[in-house]
Design a protein around this motif. Structure first.
Motif, PDB file in Angstrom:
ATOM      1  N   VAL A   2      -6.658  -7.218  -4.933  1.00 42.59           N
ATOM      2  CA  VAL A   2      -5.316  -6.750  -4.589  1.00 42.59           C
ATOM      3  C   VAL A   2      -4.332  -7.902  -4.736  1.00 42.59           C
ATOM      4  O   VAL A   2      -4.578  -9.009  -4.259  1.00 42.59           O
ATOM      5  N   LEU A   4      -0.099  -8.626  -4.200  1.00 42.63           N
ATOM      6  CA  LEU A   4       1.221  -8.187  -3.746  1.00 42.63           C
ATOM      7  C   LEU A   4       2.201  -9.309  -4.066  1.00 42.63           C
ATOM      8  O   LEU A   4       2.000 -10.445  -3.610  1.00 42.63           O
ATOM      9  N   CYS A  22       8.352  -5.438  -3.580  1.00 45.91           N
ATOM     10  CA  CYS A  22       6.966  -5.879  -3.551  1.00 45.91           C
ATOM     11  C   CYS A  22       6.196  -5.073  -4.572  1.00 45.91           C
ATOM     12  O   CYS A  22       6.024  -3.860  -4.406  1.00 45.91           O
ATOM     13  N   ALA A  24       2.787  -4.110  -6.332  1.00 43.29           N
ATOM     14  CA  ALA A  24       1.371  -4.108  -5.964  1.00 43.29           C
ATOM     15  C   ALA A  24       0.496  -3.824  -7.170  1.00 43.29           C
ATOM     16  O   ALA A  24       0.878  -3.074  -8.075  1.00 43.29           O
ATOM     17  N   PHE A  29      -2.242   2.512  -4.969  1.00 38.39           N
ATOM     18  CA  PHE A  29      -1.049   2.249  -4.156  1.00 38.39           C
ATOM     19  C   PHE A  29      -0.624   3.442  -3.318  1.00 38.39           C
ATOM     20  O   PHE A  29      -0.302   3.286  -2.134  1.00 38.39           O
ATOM     21  N   MET A  34       2.187   0.844   3.630  1.00 37.06           N
ATOM     22  CA  MET A  34       2.687  -0.477   3.253  1.00 37.06           C
ATOM     23  C   MET A  34       3.670  -0.962   4.311  1.00 37.06           C
ATOM     24  O   MET A  34       4.353  -0.150   4.958  1.00 37.06           O
ATOM     25  N   THR A  78       5.512   0.007  -6.152  1.00 41.96           N
ATOM     26  CA  THR A  78       6.446  -0.926  -5.537  1.00 41.96           C
ATOM     27  C   THR A  78       6.967  -0.391  -4.210  1.00 41.96           C
ATOM     28  O   THR A  78       7.264   0.804  -4.090  1.00 41.96           O
ATOM     29  N   CYS A  96       5.069  -8.983   2.193  1.00 49.42           N
ATOM     30  CA  CYS A  96       4.578  -7.641   1.968  1.00 49.42           C
ATOM     31  C   CYS A  96       3.124  -7.573   2.433  1.00 49.42           C
ATOM     32  O   CYS A  96       2.358  -8.533   2.260  1.00 49.42           O
ATOM     33  N   ALA A  98      -0.431  -4.885   2.954  1.00 46.39           N
ATOM     34  CA  ALA A  98      -1.175  -3.633   2.865  1.00 46.39           C
ATOM     35  C   ALA A  98      -2.253  -3.707   3.940  1.00 46.39           C
ATOM     36  O   ALA A  98      -3.317  -4.300   3.724  1.00 46.39           O
ATOM     37  N   GLY A 105       1.208 -10.643   0.530  1.00 50.56           N
ATOM     38  CA  GLY A 105       1.849 -11.377  -0.538  1.00 50.56           C
ATOM     39  C   GLY A 105       2.099 -12.808  -0.096  1.00 50.56           C
ATOM     40  O   GLY A 105       1.825 -13.187   1.045  1.00 50.56           O
TER      41      GLY A 105
END
Length: 114
Positions: A2, A4, A22, A24, A29, A34, A78, A96, A98, A105
């Motif tokens: 993954v 970001l 952001c 991804a 996704f 998110m 995104t 960002c 997940a 990120g």
């Protein structure tokens, strides 16, 4: 794996606006909640906003309610954070996240000052 990648940070005067993005990759996704977090120097990382998989449900930190809007474009993989009426206390590194994949990120810096 993954990934970001945040973008859109920068310097803005109080009352101004910025839109963070952001992008991804490496995950389905549309299946994931998110979120955006931020961390100011010397402070703990805090939740800014979160969006459900469909985009129908959003949550915001108390300090940004009514000023920030989170949204997502599943076709572009995104998630966005529209930030209006920025204040000096919004200065921070914005990340960002997940949650279900425990992925973060690297962050984008937002500086609000006159």
């Amino acid at each position: 794996q993954v990934q970001l990648v945040e973008s859109g940070g920068g310097w803005v005067q109080p009352g101004g606006s910025l839109r963070l993005s952001c992008a991804a990759s490496g995950l389905a996704f549309s299946m994931y909640v998110m979120s955006w977090y931020r961390q100011a120097p010397g402070k703990e990382r805090e939740l800014v906003a979160r969006i459900s998989t469909t985009g129908a449900s959003t949550d915001y930190g108390d300090s940004v309610k009514g000023r920030f809007t989170i949204s997502r474009d599943d076709g572009k993989f995104t998630v966005y954070l529209q930030m209006n009426d920025l204040k000096t206390e919004d200065t921070a590194e914005y990340y960002c996240h997940a949650p279900a994949r425990k992925a973060w990120g690297k962050g984008t810096q937002v500086a609000v000052s006159s």
